[in-house]
Design an enzyme around this catalytic site. Structure first.
Site, PDB file in Angstrom:
ATOM      1  N   LEU A 137     -42.387 -58.867 -81.517  1.00 13.49           N
ATOM      2  CA  LEU A 137     -42.056 -59.021 -79.842  1.00 13.49           C
ATOM      3  C   LEU A 137     -43.408 -58.827 -79.283  1.00 13.49           C
ATOM      4  CD1 LEU A 137     -38.712 -57.046 -79.935  1.00 13.49           C
ATOM      5  CD2 LEU A 137     -38.791 -59.652 -79.833  1.00 13.49           C
ATOM      6  N   ASP A 138     -43.351 -59.477 -78.071  1.00 12.26           N
ATOM      7  CA  ASP A 138     -44.324 -58.912 -77.029  1.00 12.26           C
ATOM      8  C   ASP A 138     -44.441 -57.451 -76.822  1.00 12.26           C
ATOM      9  OD1 ASP A 138     -45.069 -61.630 -77.074  1.00 12.26           O
ATOM     10  OD2 ASP A 138     -44.159 -62.033 -75.232  1.00 12.26           O
ATOM     11  N   ARG A 139     -45.462 -56.933 -76.393  1.00 12.80           N
ATOM     12  CA  ARG A 139     -45.626 -55.510 -76.083  1.00 12.80           C
ATOM     13  C   ARG A 139     -44.478 -55.187 -75.122  1.00 12.80           C
ATOM     14  NH1 ARG A 139     -49.296 -51.124 -75.987  1.00 12.80           N
ATOM     15  NH2 ARG A 139     -51.062 -52.735 -76.782  1.00 12.80           N
ATOM     16  N   ARG A 238     -40.587 -66.977 -72.270  1.00 11.04           N
ATOM     17  CA  ARG A 238     -41.225 -66.455 -71.029  1.00 11.04           C
ATOM     18  C   ARG A 238     -41.903 -67.870 -70.187  1.00 11.04           C
ATOM     19  NH1 ARG A 238     -45.588 -61.881 -72.450  1.00 11.04           N
ATOM     20  NH2 ARG A 238     -45.876 -61.847 -70.410  1.00 11.04           N
TER      21      ARG A 238
END
Length: 306
Positions: A137-139, A238
């Site tokens: 997962l993205d930060r 996103r």
């Protein structure tokens, strides 16, 4: 036997290949896994007797494979800390990642990531501490992340990752009310030429990317969407939501605006449905909405239209 070893048990039936080597290939062992099994301390037992790869199998035989101990890489340093374990067995570990922590260390960075925390957790349990990241997962995205415990279970999970046997669902709070209220976003994603760390819609060189969305709540000026990933591109949700004119609240990288109500993108991987690659049991795993998104929900509900 060493606790680090992993056991796989099979009963041979009429559809199975009848030498140990061919049987293991049929059951998705890669050539490197076979090599390690043979040369790095793995063991094979048929009906409780140790056997070699060329041993002939019969229907009804019980095959026990003891996987070799893996040598963990030094690239990921164990760092103790709290992790929220949602599911764990001998083959996989599913954790609920908080926002603000990366999945894996970037080059030359020694800050804490989920991989460092998981490695320390496995060492504390005296388990194989090789890190096998299945989903990342993205930060600043929160939610469910999957680690495999051995290279064998990693390869089994990889083979189902983008199929209906491994379904990933997210919740996102976005600007505006999405019309139609549900649908498929099918737009190819490529690397943004202006910034290598960003992605954009690229009809020439982009990779096939598909996201299913459904509106689950409408606010006066926003929507809560449930999303299902059909492909796994970097920043996919996103970029897709920005492309249809409804960027995620707090996602300043793609919405191009700072939002005081939310310090990060309001995106959370809240559910995974995984057909366990070894037991074949359906795992239905959930991670509750994190506190910052619960707060945002109440703010959005209280806002007046316009």
């Amino acid at each position: 036997m060493n606790k680090n070893n992993r056991f796989l048990k099979f009963t041979i039936d009429s559809n199975d290949k009848k030498t140990v080597r061919k049987f293991l290939v049929q059951h998705k062992f890669s050539s490197s896994q076979l090599h390690n099994l043979k040369n790095k301390g793995g063991l094979i037992f048929v009906n409780h007797k140790q056997r070699h790869f060329d041993f002939k199998l019969k229907d009804g035989d019980n095959l026990l494979v003891v996987l070799n101990v893996e040598e963990p890489s030094d690239l990921i340093v164990p760092m103790p800390g709290k992790i929220d374990v949602i599911y764990e067995d001998s083959y996989l570990l599913v954790v609920n990642k908080p926002a603000g922590i990366a999945s894996l260390p970037a080059k030359a960075k020694d800050s804490q990531t989920m991989a460092n925390l998981v490695k320390a957790y496995l060492i504390a349990k005296k388990e194989n501490s090789s890190i096998h990241l299945v989903t990342r997962l993205d930060r600043n995205t929160s939610g469910l992340m999957v680690f495999a415990k051995t290279s064998y279970s990693h390869s089994l999970l990889d083979q189902i990752l983008h199929t209906e046997d491994f379904q990933k669902f997210y919740l996102a709070m976005v600007y505006g009310q999405v019309e139609p209220s549900e649908g498929l976003i099918d737009l190819p994603i490529g690397i943004d030429p202006r910034a290598f760390y960003m992605r954009n819609i690229d009809h020439q060189q982009g990779k096939d990317s598909k996201t299913l969305y459904e509106t689950v709540k409408r606010y006066p000026c926003a929507s809560l969407l449930k999303l299902k990933l059909l492909t796994g591109r970097t920043h996919q949700i996103r970029v897709h939501l920005t492309a249809i004119g409804h960027p995620i609240i707090g996602d300043d990288m793609y919405s191009k605006k700072i939002d005081e109500r939310m310090p990060r993108q309001a995106l959370h991987c809240y559910r995974l449905n995984i057909v366990h690659p070894v037991t074949k049991r359906l795992l239905k795993l959930k991670a509750p909405l994190p506190q910052d998104m619960v707060m945002l929900d109440s703010v959005l509900r209280g806002e007046k239209n316009g």
